[in-house]
Write a protein that holds these residues in place. Structure first.
Motif, mmCIF file in Angstrom:
data_model
loop_
_atom_site.group_PDB
_atom_site.id
_atom_site.type_symbol
_atom_site.label_atom_id
_atom_site.label_comp_id
_atom_site.label_asym_id
_atom_site.label_seq_id
_atom_site.Cartn_x
_atom_site.Cartn_y
_atom_site.Cartn_z
ATOM 1 N N SER A 44 0.837 -1.201 0.000
ATOM 2 C CA SER A 44 0.000 0.000 0.000
ATOM 3 C C SER A 44 0.871 1.249 0.000
ATOM 4 O O SER A 44 0.600 2.226 -0.705
ATOM 5 C CB SER A 44 -0.914 0.011 1.233
ATOM 6 N N ASP A 45 1.937 1.204 0.792
ATOM 7 C CA ASP A 45 2.855 2.333 0.841
ATOM 8 C C ASP A 45 3.583 2.500 -0.491
ATOM 9 O O ASP A 45 3.849 3.626 -0.932
ATOM 10 C CB ASP A 45 3.854 2.128 1.980
ATOM 11 N N ALA A 46 3.913 1.370 -1.144
ATOM 12 C CA ALA A 46 4.560 1.440 -2.458
ATOM 13 C C ALA A 46 3.628 2.070 -3.492
ATOM 14 O O ALA A 46 4.049 2.894 -4.307
ATOM 15 C CB ALA A 46 4.974 0.040 -2.913
ATOM 16 N N ILE A 47 2.353 1.674 -3.438
ATOM 17 C CA ILE A 47 1.354 2.262 -4.344
ATOM 18 C C ILE A 47 1.224 3.751 -4.084
ATOM 19 O O ILE A 47 1.154 4.568 -5.008
ATOM 20 C CB ILE A 47 -0.007 1.552 -4.174
ATOM 21 N N HIS A 48 1.206 4.090 -2.797
ATOM 22 C CA HIS A 48 1.119 5.504 -2.431
ATOM 23 C C HIS A 48 2.348 6.259 -2.929
ATOM 24 O O HIS A 48 2.246 7.377 -3.451
ATOM 25 C CB HIS A 48 0.981 5.625 -0.910
ATOM 26 N N ASN A 49 3.525 5.648 -2.794
ATOM 27 C CA ASN A 49 4.744 6.276 -3.297
ATOM 28 C C ASN A 49 4.710 6.437 -4.815
ATOM 29 O O ASN A 49 5.201 7.428 -5.357
ATOM 30 C CB ASN A 49 5.973 5.450 -2.890
ATOM 31 N N THR A 92 -6.454 11.098 -7.562
ATOM 32 C CA THR A 92 -5.632 9.887 -7.493
ATOM 33 C C THR A 92 -5.540 9.367 -6.066
ATOM 34 O O THR A 92 -5.667 8.159 -5.815
ATOM 35 C CB THR A 92 -4.217 10.174 -8.032
ATOM 36 N N LEU A 93 -5.332 10.278 -5.134
ATOM 37 C CA LEU A 93 -5.252 9.886 -3.724
ATOM 38 C C LEU A 93 -6.542 9.232 -3.246
ATOM 39 O O LEU A 93 -6.524 8.225 -2.536
ATOM 40 C CB LEU A 93 -4.953 11.112 -2.858
ATOM 41 N N ILE A 94 -7.671 9.797 -3.643
ATOM 42 C CA ILE A 94 -8.971 9.272 -3.215
ATOM 43 C C ILE A 94 -9.197 7.871 -3.792
ATOM 44 O O ILE A 94 -9.642 6.956 -3.079
ATOM 45 C CB ILE A 94 -10.099 10.235 -3.633
ATOM 46 N N PHE A 98 -9.457 4.201 -1.617
ATOM 47 C CA PHE A 98 -10.518 3.195 -1.668
ATOM 48 C C PHE A 98 -9.953 1.814 -2.002
ATOM 49 O O PHE A 98 -10.405 0.797 -1.458
ATOM 50 C CB PHE A 98 -11.591 3.590 -2.680
ATOM 51 N N TYR A 99 -8.936 1.782 -2.875
ATOM 52 C CA TYR A 99 -8.317 0.498 -3.221
ATOM 53 C C TYR A 99 -7.611 -0.105 -2.001
ATOM 54 O O TYR A 99 -7.761 -1.301 -1.705
ATOM 55 C CB TYR A 99 -7.318 0.689 -4.366
ATOM 56 N N SER A 186 -6.243 2.138 8.185
ATOM 57 C CA SER A 186 -6.002 3.466 8.771
ATOM 58 C C SER A 186 -5.376 4.407 7.752
ATOM 59 O O SER A 186 -5.736 5.591 7.667
ATOM 60 C CB SER A 186 -5.081 3.335 9.991
ATOM 61 N N ILE A 187 -4.429 3.894 6.966
ATOM 62 C CA ILE A 187 -3.800 4.702 5.913
ATOM 63 C C ILE A 187 -4.846 5.187 4.910
ATOM 64 O O ILE A 187 -4.860 6.349 4.508
ATOM 65 C CB ILE A 187 -2.708 3.876 5.190
ATOM 66 N N ALA A 188 -5.725 4.283 4.513
ATOM 67 C CA ALA A 188 -6.763 4.628 3.528
ATOM 68 C C ALA A 188 -7.683 5.716 4.061
ATOM 69 O O ALA A 188 -8.008 6.677 3.342
ATOM 70 C CB ALA A 188 -7.569 3.380 3.171
ATOM 71 N N LEU A 189 -8.111 5.581 5.295
ATOM 72 C CA LEU A 189 -9.015 6.573 5.892
ATOM 73 C C LEU A 189 -8.323 7.928 6.010
ATOM 74 O O LEU A 189 -8.934 8.979 5.765
ATOM 75 C CB LEU A 189 -9.493 6.094 7.264
#
Length: 300
Positions: A44-49, A92-94, A98-99, A186-189
């Motif tokens: 998830s962090d990699a996707i966020h990065n 993109t963040l939103i 959700f993913y 928690s990251i997603a929220l």
């Protein structure tokens, strides 16, 4: 009365480039680490990065575009490109949030073992890289919605990397495997919460809504106190970008003015509007025109 004082800050393209390079490196590292370790929070962090990389590239291109001069075909120039970049980044963040939320909920009910050492070391690397990236562009983020959206990507990713690190340590020393899924949720929220403000601000500008800090009735009441003005109608207030607010309206006057006399009235109007940080003013003076006299009227 709502007042604002803005100055246009020159954004450093070099700092954006450094942030892009750093985040390309950490994205690849976390992606490999997440696959090897089986950690959904690390992936998830990699996707966020990865979204950071995209947001920084978009922000960089938008920053270049907005400096281009206006032309006959682009009379406002490309100043709104940064608002579009902020909108794309926030959207993109939103979507990513959700993913990640979906994947986290699945993992919560179907826990899997995780190679925690990979999680810990990759999270540490991500904290360092995102921390440096945040420092590179923090100064530019104060006065620019485009850079602010990229800054939010980086800062939120640094926080999520800290959370992933805490989760990795919890799994290693306490055996709390479910913490991986809980952290992902928690990251997603957090991403949903933090990106909504920029998304809403960008939509307000793109849709040419009245800026949130502007009260049209307050403006019209002040303008109506000018002795020469009989009526104010067909009022529109909108933004080209986050710094430039536009105002246009029809003004009925009590008598048939010469143009030079009306310019004195126009000066009074501009003085009042400047209190709201409105610098671009278009006024249509009227004396005997028969039209709809509503303040807000869609006439096109």
């Amino acid at each position: 009365m709502n007042k604002q004082n803005h100055h246009h800050h020159e954004v450093s393209g070099k700092n954006l480039l450094w942030s892009i390079l750093l985040n390309v490196f950490i994205t690849l590292a976390e992606l490999i680490g997440g696959i090897i370790s089986g950690s959904i929070s690390l992936l998830s962090d990699a996707i966020h990065n990865f979204s950071d990389v995209l947001s920084l590239i978009i922000s960089y291109l938008a920053n270049k575009l907005t400096k281009k001069a206006a032309t006959n075909n682009h009379t406002y120039g490309f100043s709104r490109s940064e608002v579009m970049a902020a909108f794309i980044n926030a959207t993109t963040l939103i979507v990513l949030a959700f993913y990640i939320l979906f994947k986290g909920i699945i993992r919560l009910f179907n826990p899997e073992s995780v190679a925690v050492d990979w999680v810990i070391w990759m999270a540490l690397a991500s904290i360092i890289v995102n921390g440096l990236s945040v420092l590179f562009i923090s100064k530019d983020a104060h006065d620019n919605i485009n850079i602010k959206s990229a800054y939010l990507h980086l800062f939120s990713d640094m926080l999520t990397s800290i959370a992933v690190l805490v989760g990795g340590l919890s799994m290693k020393y306490f055996g709390w495997q479910s913490v991986d899924a809980i952290l992902s949720i928690s990251i997603a929220l957090y991403l949903l919460y933090s990106s909504w403000g920029i998304f809403k601000s960008a939509i307000t500008i793109i849709m040419q809504f009245t800026p949130a800090n502007i009260e049209i009735h307050e403006i019209t009441e002040l303008l109506s106190k000018i002795p020469e003005i009989k009526n104010i109608h067909h009022v529109h207030v909108w933004q080209i970008n986050e710094h430039n607010i536009m105002f246009e309206s029809h003004i009925d006057v009590h008598k048939d003015f010469k143009i030079t006399d009306f310019e004195l009235v126009l000066t009074k109007i501009k003085d009042i509007l400047s209190q709201f940080n409105i610098k671009h003013v278009t006024i249509q003076p009227e004396f005997s025109v028969v039209d709809n006299k509503q303040i807000i009227y869609k006439h096109f």
